[in-house]
Design an enzyme around this catalytic site. Structure first.
Site, PDB file in Angstrom:
ATOM      1  N   ASP A   7      -1.437  72.437 -46.279  1.00 12.71           N
ATOM      2  CA  ASP A   7      -1.470  71.296 -45.357  1.00 12.71           C
ATOM      3  C   ASP A   7      -0.033  70.816 -45.245  1.00 12.71           C
ATOM      4  OD1 ASP A   7      -1.701  68.964 -43.944  1.00 12.71           O
ATOM      5  OD2 ASP A   7      -2.958  67.914 -45.400  1.00 12.71           O
TER       6      ASP A   7
ATOM      7  N   ASP B 291      -5.741  68.279 -37.940  1.00 13.54           N
ATOM      8  CA  ASP B 291      -6.220  67.077 -38.627  1.00 13.54           C
ATOM      9  C   ASP B 291      -5.707  65.855 -37.876  1.00 13.54           C
ATOM     10  OD1 ASP B 291      -6.963  65.029 -40.327  1.00 13.54           O
ATOM     11  OD2 ASP B 291      -5.480  65.497 -41.863  1.00 13.54           O
TER      12      ASP B 291
ATOM     13  N   LYS C  94     -13.109  64.564 -40.916  1.00  3.78           N
ATOM     14  CA  LYS C  94     -13.050  63.431 -41.835  1.00  3.78           C
ATOM     15  C   LYS C  94     -13.899  62.309 -41.248  1.00  3.78           C
ATOM     16  CE  LYS C  94      -8.414  64.323 -43.685  1.00  3.78           C
ATOM     17  NZ  LYS C  94      -6.976  63.961 -43.565  1.00  3.78           N
TER      18      LYS C  94
ATOM     19  N   GLU D  45      -4.914  63.820 -55.432  1.00  3.40           N
ATOM     20  CA  GLU D  45      -6.096  64.669 -55.245  1.00  3.40           C
ATOM     21  C   GLU D  45      -6.333  65.634 -56.403  1.00  3.40           C
ATOM     22  OE1 GLU D  45      -5.699  66.305 -51.319  1.00  3.40           O
ATOM     23  OE2 GLU D  45      -5.722  64.313 -50.407  1.00  3.40           O
TER      24      GLU D  45
ATOM     25  N   ARG E 126     -10.721  62.336 -48.405  1.00  2.00           N
ATOM     26  CA  ARG E 126      -9.451  61.651 -48.178  1.00  2.00           C
ATOM     27  C   ARG E 126      -8.758  61.491 -49.535  1.00  2.00           C
ATOM     28  NH1 ARG E 126      -8.788  59.745 -42.789  1.00  2.00           N
ATOM     29  NH2 ARG E 126      -6.611  60.057 -43.424  1.00  2.00           N
ATOM     30  N   SER E 127      -7.493  61.122 -49.502  1.00  2.00           N
ATOM     31  CA  SER E 127      -6.774  60.980 -50.777  1.00  2.00           C
ATOM     32  C   SER E 127      -7.318  59.811 -51.595  1.00  2.00           C
ATOM     33  CB  SER E 127      -5.280  60.827 -50.541  1.00  2.00           C
ATOM     34  OG  SER E 127      -5.030  59.761 -49.672  1.00  2.00           O
TER      35      SER E 127
ATOM     36  N   GLU F  88      -2.766  73.769 -42.053  1.00  2.00           N
ATOM     37  CA  GLU F  88      -3.235  72.521 -41.446  1.00  2.00           C
ATOM     38  C   GLU F  88      -2.040  71.687 -40.988  1.00  2.00           C
ATOM     39  OE1 GLU F  88      -5.174  68.390 -43.131  1.00  2.00           O
ATOM     40  OE2 GLU F  88      -5.764  70.268 -44.085  1.00  2.00           O
TER      41      GLU F  88
END
Length: 431
Positions: free
Chosen positions: A245, A315, A340, A208, A369-370, A288
């Site tokens: 996260d 998440d 997402k 990311e 998203r990654s 998260e």
């Protein structure tokens, strides 16, 4: 302008995402020649309750990650069903897609096939009407630019290093406009690179765009970020806060949390103690997935202990699913939901989840998203729903920067109407 404009063709193809795996891209064609296009993202750490991402499983092609089945489902089954429908009726088209699949997790046609169509339909409708996507989805009240949640140190399944926690992020809450906030984040990012270099750490980046150094501990990740914030000329705890996260489902084994690189195995209560210690020590504003997706009791304890002073984002816990979110609201678990699009699979269901969260006093954080593409739908979505927060990686790697650049354009387009809420985006926390 007609109120009924027919879809005349739907075309899907296999393209590559930012991790060099295939994903689905869809184009929707209208009777007047208008086209809408969308590409679907893909996650590295995925919740077990997410809608199904259909992969081919043919090990001779793309390591089994091909999406030719999903593409065929769009070009054959889905196209046949939605050609002739009114592109302006998003809710009906999404309902048609859900019913056509017929499963509760979109396992037949694939959430990647369904979402590609759903988003391309919305883009085609916006293009036909000659309006930006954020305005088409959100109407005239769409005006809030989000506080970025920028991932600048990657660990866990997003990197190959010695850090258990998956993401360490900065949030520029102490600024009065989006563009100034982005500038500050970029300056901190550059300062962090220099800081890591000076300590002899690698400045290679993860999925990311964040750095993925081999740090000595999880806490050191926070400490080098705080140092970088100060080196860039900003004040931690005032202009910048930290978000993490934990992605704790990734290291939850047999009812315990195994922090391999810390050499610790913790109970849920001890894991809450771990985070509470960090919250007391560092300017952390958001955590998260601090608890695993199956650990409802752990989540309850964490919410009771930290839920008034820290944003607790679900998440893997909620997977953008209204049924799971409803359970969380009823149990008083978490105070925020990560949004997402590909976890649930249609634009309409995504909007329903955001609306449910807002009604319950939960914040909503719109997320990438990654595995991403140059698609910028989430930038428009976050403004459309006035969510106030976006998570879309570091200010590096073009598939991440594409979202920030789209938000800069939207900010410019909105002009004086644009709002940047900063600290007020966390409306459900005590100041």
């Amino acid at each position: 302008m007609k109120q009924y404009i027919e879809i005349i063709d739907v075309v899907a193809r296999q393209i590559l995402d930012s991790r060099c795996f295939p994903t689905v891209e869809v184009e929707v064609y209208l009777e007047d020649g208008t086209v809408g296009r969308a590409a679907v993202p893909s996650g590295a750490s995925t919740g077990i309750y997410e809608a199904v991402e259909l992969r081919d499983g043919d090990k001779d092609k793309y390591l089994g990650k091909g999406v030719e089945k999903a593409v065929a489902n769009v070009n054959d089954t889905i196209a046949e069903e939605i050609i002739g429908l009114n592109v302006l009726d998003q809710a009906y088209i999404d309902k048609t897609l859900i019913e056509l699949d017929g499963t509760n997790n979109k396992g037949k046609l694939g959430a990647n096939a369904i979402l590609g169509v759903s988003l391309a339909v919305a883009q085609a409708a916006a293009n036909y009407l000659g309006m930006p996507l954020y305005q088409y989805i959100g109407g005239v009240n769409a005006k809030v630019l989000p506080v970025p949640m920028m991932n600048i140190i990657n660990g866990g399944s997003h990197a190959d290093n010695s850090v258990d926690i998956q993401e360490f992020m900065i949030m520029p809450v102490g600024f009065d406009c989006f563009e100034r906030a982005v500038r500050a984040c970029a300056e901190v990012y550059h300062a962090l690179k220099k800081t890591l270099n000076s300590k002899g750490y690698s400045t290679g980046v993860g999925d990311e765009g964040g750095f993925a150094p081999n740090l000595k501990s999880n806490a050191e990740a926070i400490e080098v970020i705080l140092e970088a914030i100060e080196k860039a000329g900003y004040e931690p705890g005032k202009e910048f806060f930290i978000a993490i996260d934990a992605a704790s489902s990734e290291y939850y084994k047999d009812g315990k949390y195994v922090l391999e690189h810390e050499g610790k195995t913790l109970t849920a209560a001890e894991m809450v103690d771990f985070f509470e210690d960090w919250v007391n020590k560092y300017p952390i504003i958001s955590i998260e997935d601090g608890m695993a997706e199956e650990d409802w009791e752990g989540w309850k304890l964490m919410t009771e202990r930290l839920g008034k002073k820290v944003q607790l984002v679900g998440d893997d816990l909620f997977v953008t699913n209204t049924e799971r979110l409803k359970t969380g609201i009823e149990k008083g678990i978490a105070n925020s939901i990560l949004i997402k699009l590909n976890q649930i699979g249609t634009l309409t269901e995504t909007l329903n989840a955001i609306e449910m969260a807002n009604r319950a006093g939960y914040t909503a954080v719109v997320s990438h998203r990654s595995g991403e593409t140059e698609d910028t739908t989430i930038a428009d979505l976050v403004v459309a729903v006035n969510a106030g927060q976006i998570k879309t990686g570091a200010p590096a790697r073009s598939e991440r920067v594409a979202k920030y650049n789209q938000l800069i354009r939207i900010n410019e387009e909105l002009g004086e109407v644009a709002e940047y809420r900063g600290r007020n985006a966390f409306f459900n926390l005590s100041k």
